[in-house]
Design a protein around this motif. Structure first.
Motif, PDB file in Angstrom:
ATOM      1  N   MET A  71      30.517 -45.226 -23.863  1.00  0.00           N
ATOM      2  CA  MET A  71      31.639 -45.188 -22.928  1.00  0.00           C
ATOM      3  C   MET A  71      31.437 -44.099 -21.879  1.00  0.00           C
ATOM      4  SD  MET A  71      35.683 -44.575 -23.884  1.00  0.00           S
ATOM      5  CE  MET A  71      35.398 -45.262 -25.519  1.00  0.00           C
ATOM      6  N   ALA A  72      31.018 -42.914 -22.343  1.00  0.00           N
ATOM      7  CA  ALA A  72      30.791 -41.794 -21.425  1.00  0.00           C
ATOM      8  C   ALA A  72      29.617 -42.066 -20.499  1.00  0.00           C
ATOM      9  CB  ALA A  72      30.555 -40.513 -22.226  1.00  0.00           C
ATOM     10  N   ALA A  73      28.525 -42.649 -21.058  1.00  0.00           N
ATOM     11  CA  ALA A  73      27.362 -42.948 -20.238  1.00  0.00           C
ATOM     12  C   ALA A  73      27.704 -43.948 -19.138  1.00  0.00           C
ATOM     13  CB  ALA A  73      26.232 -43.482 -21.111  1.00  0.00           C
ATOM     14  N   GLU A 112      34.794 -38.849 -30.085  1.00  0.00           N
ATOM     15  CA  GLU A 112      35.141 -38.626 -28.688  1.00  0.00           C
ATOM     16  C   GLU A 112      33.976 -38.032 -27.919  1.00  0.00           C
ATOM     17  OE1 GLU A 112      37.452 -34.451 -28.473  1.00  0.00           O
ATOM     18  OE2 GLU A 112      38.553 -35.999 -29.591  1.00  0.00           O
ATOM     19  N   ALA A 113      34.115 -38.048 -26.618  1.00  0.00           N
ATOM     20  CA  ALA A 113      33.109 -37.470 -25.716  1.00  0.00           C
ATOM     21  C   ALA A 113      33.828 -36.741 -24.582  1.00  0.00           C
ATOM     22  CB  ALA A 113      32.202 -38.558 -25.155  1.00  0.00           C
ATOM     23  N   ILE A 114      33.156 -35.746 -24.052  1.00  0.00           N
ATOM     24  CA  ILE A 114      33.706 -34.928 -22.965  1.00  0.00           C
ATOM     25  C   ILE A 114      32.802 -35.042 -21.743  1.00  0.00           C
ATOM     26  CG2 ILE A 114      34.228 -32.582 -22.184  1.00  0.00           C
ATOM     27  CD1 ILE A 114      36.257 -33.536 -24.171  1.00  0.00           C
ATOM     28  N   ILE A 115      33.406 -35.295 -20.603  1.00  0.00           N
ATOM     29  CA  ILE A 115      32.715 -35.250 -19.304  1.00  0.00           C
ATOM     30  C   ILE A 115      33.396 -34.179 -18.466  1.00  0.00           C
ATOM     31  CG2 ILE A 115      32.247 -36.498 -17.147  1.00  0.00           C
ATOM     32  CD1 ILE A 115      32.311 -39.092 -18.798  1.00  0.00           C
ATOM     33  N   VAL A 126      28.594 -31.751 -17.092  1.00  0.00           N
ATOM     34  CA  VAL A 126      28.660 -31.660 -18.553  1.00  0.00           C
ATOM     35  C   VAL A 126      28.921 -33.041 -19.124  1.00  0.00           C
ATOM     36  CG1 VAL A 126      29.938 -30.729 -20.521  1.00  0.00           C
ATOM     37  CG2 VAL A 126      29.478 -29.273 -18.546  1.00  0.00           C
ATOM     38  N   LEU A 127      28.136 -33.415 -20.133  1.00  0.00           N
ATOM     39  CA  LEU A 127      28.403 -34.609 -20.951  1.00  0.00           C
ATOM     40  C   LEU A 127      28.133 -34.193 -22.392  1.00  0.00           C
ATOM     41  CD1 LEU A 127      27.190 -38.254 -20.232  1.00  0.00           C
ATOM     42  CD2 LEU A 127      27.887 -37.413 -22.456  1.00  0.00           C
ATOM     43  N   GLN A 128      29.199 -34.108 -23.176  1.00  0.00           N
ATOM     44  CA  GLN A 128      29.096 -33.623 -24.550  1.00  0.00           C
ATOM     45  C   GLN A 128      29.654 -34.659 -25.505  1.00  0.00           C
ATOM     46  OE1 GLN A 128      31.435 -30.086 -24.191  1.00  0.00           O
ATOM     47  NE2 GLN A 128      29.683 -28.781 -23.694  1.00  0.00           N
ATOM     48  N   ALA A 129      28.889 -34.945 -26.564  1.00  0.00           N
ATOM     49  CA  ALA A 129      29.367 -35.874 -27.582  1.00  0.00           C
ATOM     50  C   ALA A 129      28.526 -35.715 -28.844  1.00  0.00           C
ATOM     51  CB  ALA A 129      29.285 -37.317 -27.090  1.00  0.00           C
ATOM     52  N   GLY A 130      29.188 -35.675 -29.994  1.00  0.00           N
ATOM     53  CA  GLY A 130      28.482 -35.717 -31.264  1.00  0.00           C
ATOM     54  C   GLY A 130      27.775 -34.438 -31.646  1.00  0.00           C
ATOM     55  N   THR A 131      27.343 -34.420 -32.941  1.00  0.00           N
ATOM     56  CA  THR A 131      26.626 -33.267 -33.486  1.00  0.00           C
ATOM     57  C   THR A 131      25.393 -33.671 -34.290  1.00  0.00           C
ATOM     58  OG1 THR A 131      28.052 -33.319 -35.454  1.00  0.00           O
ATOM     59  CG2 THR A 131      28.741 -31.874 -33.641  1.00  0.00           C
ATOM     60  N   LEU A 179      37.166 -31.247 -12.972  1.00  0.00           N
ATOM     61  CA  LEU A 179      37.960 -32.028 -13.912  1.00  0.00           C
ATOM     62  C   LEU A 179      37.252 -32.165 -15.251  1.00  0.00           C
ATOM     63  CD1 LEU A 179      38.884 -35.025 -11.561  1.00  0.00           C
ATOM     64  CD2 LEU A 179      40.211 -32.939 -11.934  1.00  0.00           C
ATOM     65  N   GLN A 180      38.032 -32.315 -16.302  1.00  0.00           N
ATOM     66  CA  GLN A 180      37.506 -32.696 -17.607  1.00  0.00           C
ATOM     67  C   GLN A 180      38.082 -34.056 -17.992  1.00  0.00           C
ATOM     68  OE1 GLN A 180      37.104 -30.041 -21.210  1.00  0.00           O
ATOM     69  NE2 GLN A 180      38.702 -31.379 -22.020  1.00  0.00           N
ATOM     70  N   ILE A 181      37.208 -34.957 -18.421  1.00  0.00           N
ATOM     71  CA  ILE A 181      37.624 -36.270 -18.909  1.00  0.00           C
ATOM     72  C   ILE A 181      37.303 -36.327 -20.398  1.00  0.00           C
ATOM     73  CG2 ILE A 181      37.343 -38.766 -18.696  1.00  0.00           C
ATOM     74  CD1 ILE A 181      36.315 -38.295 -15.840  1.00  0.00           C
ATOM     75  N   ARG A 182      38.306 -36.512 -21.195  1.00  0.00           N
ATOM     76  CA  ARG A 182      38.132 -36.625 -22.648  1.00  0.00           C
ATOM     77  C   ARG A 182      38.283 -38.094 -23.034  1.00  0.00           C
ATOM     78  NH1 ARG A 182      41.994 -33.723 -27.173  1.00  0.00           N
ATOM     79  NH2 ARG A 182      40.713 -34.153 -29.024  1.00  0.00           N
ATOM     80  N   LEU A 183      37.194 -38.680 -23.508  1.00  0.00           N
ATOM     81  CA  LEU A 183      37.166 -40.095 -23.858  1.00  0.00           C
ATOM     82  C   LEU A 183      37.282 -40.263 -25.368  1.00  0.00           C
ATOM     83  CD1 LEU A 183      34.220 -41.000 -21.498  1.00  0.00           C
ATOM     84  CD2 LEU A 183      36.573 -41.778 -21.199  1.00  0.00           C
ATOM     85  N   PHE A 184      38.111 -41.194 -25.801  1.00  0.00           N
ATOM     86  CA  PHE A 184      38.385 -41.389 -27.218  1.00  0.00           C
ATOM     87  C   PHE A 184      37.744 -42.680 -27.737  1.00  0.00           C
ATOM     88  CE2 PHE A 184      41.856 -38.983 -25.342  1.00  0.00           C
ATOM     89  CZ  PHE A 184      41.868 -37.859 -26.157  1.00  0.00           C
ATOM     90  N   GLY A 185      37.092 -42.585 -28.876  1.00  0.00           N
ATOM     91  CA  GLY A 185      36.503 -43.758 -29.511  1.00  0.00           C
ATOM     92  C   GLY A 185      36.887 -43.815 -30.971  1.00  0.00           C
ATOM     93  N   ARG A 186      36.008 -44.416 -31.766  1.00  0.00           N
ATOM     94  CA  ARG A 186      36.198 -44.440 -33.214  1.00  0.00           C
ATOM     95  C   ARG A 186      34.845 -44.178 -33.850  1.00  0.00           C
ATOM     96  NH1 ARG A 186      38.568 -49.299 -34.021  1.00  0.00           N
ATOM     97  NH2 ARG A 186      36.617 -50.399 -34.479  1.00  0.00           N
TER      98      ARG A 186
END
Length: 422
Positions: A227-229, A268-271, A255-260, A204-211
């Motif tokens: 939020m992802a952590a 947003e962040a991806i799990i 996978v835990l991906q967020a930011g650059t 599964l992929q979980i896409r989390l939305f923030g600001r």
């Protein structure tokens, strides 16, 4: 090899020793030229050419790159044999003289190394050998042999691609479906069980939305990293607190991906996670828990919208039919001797092989063939270091060629002959 010349399987296997040099060369060639899922064009052509040469009716392009061979040999049962063909985007590190140096473009447009680090090259070789031997010995059996070279097992789409392309309508319904996999274990041995043999799997992929905001002003953000952590940590309680000790499940966040950039809070962040289960009820509860936790953590963080949860791939629970499994095991013990045939627990790995039997409503049997040098395995077991042996998907996974090669051909022939009458 069994020395009982009265055993009808021996009639098909009598030419195995003479065929081994050709099969070894074929195996090294397939190993040296791996292809990613749904791109197995070269491998499929090699398989199709071998089937045609042995007298099979061959259909190519089934499910894009799948190959089906039929050998009709009078009235009798139909036996389907399946081998998967695809390789993995892994840099091989075996040091073999025929190690893969291949690269390919993946679905995201990236150039990736490609290698047969799961043993599908061995599976293709086994089926090529077994179909040749059974064709040469067709005077000793009656019925129909159906050889299926399947694409894209590694992505969980190959079996369904063939089914969706009319496999069930275009070809005769088998009486049994047989398959096997090379695994860690003493080469020359065979292992299996009735009931669940490989797990169901859900990725599964979980896409989390923030600001998003500046890293110095977190109060202006809804931080998807936090939020992802929190989500990842809470997911670790699903198995430990929601699955009974007598049941089994595995939940891994890969996978835990967020930011650059370190001073920018992203939007947003991806799990990405993977779940393995052996029971339909447990699977339902675990998947529901994942959705509940992801939504609750997003709500607790004040997320501007609920998370998006999408399925990456799915594998069915692979269940061996009990009566068919007993027939296969009895045939193996009669051929190899009881000391080379053992019962194993269900493997946490997953396979789309089970889709064929479950959706065609046909009994199926799947088993494992050991690929580890017996001396290496024995020493590792004595030292309690079996977990250090290279496993499937390891860059160093390399089945020892002999007797792995001949054992896998024998198992297919012996199991097939358990259904095809003389």
């Amino acid at each position: 090899m069994s020395t009982n010349e009265a055993n009808s399987s021996d009639l098909a296997l009598r030419n195995l020793e003479g065929l081994l040099p050709d099969l070894a060369e074929f195996y090294e060639d397939v190993h040296l030229h791996p292809e990613l899922s749904m791109h197995e064009t070269r491998t499929a052509k090699l398989a199709a050419d071998r089937l045609r040469a042995a007298g099979y009716e061959v259909t190519t392009g089934v499910g894009k790159t799948g190959v089906v061979g039929l050998l009709r040999n009078g009235d009798g049962p139909t036996v389907m044999l399946r081998a998967d063909m695809d390789a993995l985007p892994i840099q091989e590190a075996t040091g073999l003289p025929y190690a893969s140096k291949a690269t390919a473009t993946d679905r995201e447009g990236n150039t990736v190394p490609v290698s047969h680090m799961c043993g599908h090259d061995m599976h293709v070789t086994w089926l090529a050998g077994a179909t040749k031997l059974l064709a040469d010995a067709r005077t000793s059996w009656r019925g129909t042999l159906m050889a299926v070279f399947q694409p894209a097992e590694e992505t969980g789409e190959g079996a369904h691609a063939m089914i969706d392309d009319g496999l069930f309508n275009r070809f005769p319904k088998p009486d049994v479906i047989l398959g096997q996999h090379v695994m860690v274990g003493p080469s020359g041995t065979v292992a299996g069980r009735a009931g669940a043999i490989t797990s169901a799997a859900d990725s599964l992929q979980i896409r989390l939305f923030g600001r998003g905001a500046h890293g110095s002003m977190p109060q202006a953000s809804i931080d998807p990293v936090v939020m992802a952590a929190s989500t990842v940590m809470r997911l670790q309680t699903v198995v430990s607190r929601e699955v009974a000790a007598a049941e089994a499940a595995v939940l891994t966040v890969g996978v835990l991906q967020a930011g650059t950039k370190e001073n920018v809070i992203p939007d947003e962040a991806i799990i990405k996670l993977n779940v393995r289960t052996f029971d339909a009820g447990v699977r339902t509860r675990v998947l529901a828990a994942i959705e509940r936790i992801a939504n609750a953590e997003a709500a607790a963080s004040g997320a501007p919208r609920p998370p998006e949860i999408t399925t990456i791939d799915q594998y069915p629970l692979n269940v061996n039919n009990r009566d068919a499994t007993k027939r296969v095991v009895d045939a193996f013990r009669g051929h190899f001797g009881a000391e080379r045939v053992r019962e194993t627990g269900p493997a946490p790995a997953s396979e789309d092989f089970g889709s064929f039997g479950a959706e065609w409503h046909v009994p199926s049997v799947f088993w494992f063939v050991g690929g580890t040098d017996p001396e290496v395995y024995a020493k590792a077991k004595e030292a309690n270091r079996l977990n250090e042996l290279p496993v499937n998907h390891s860059p160093k996974f390399a089945p020892v060629l002999h007797p792995t090669l001949e054992t896998g051909v024998e198992t297919l022939v012996v199991a097939t002959r358990a259904w095809l009458p003389a």
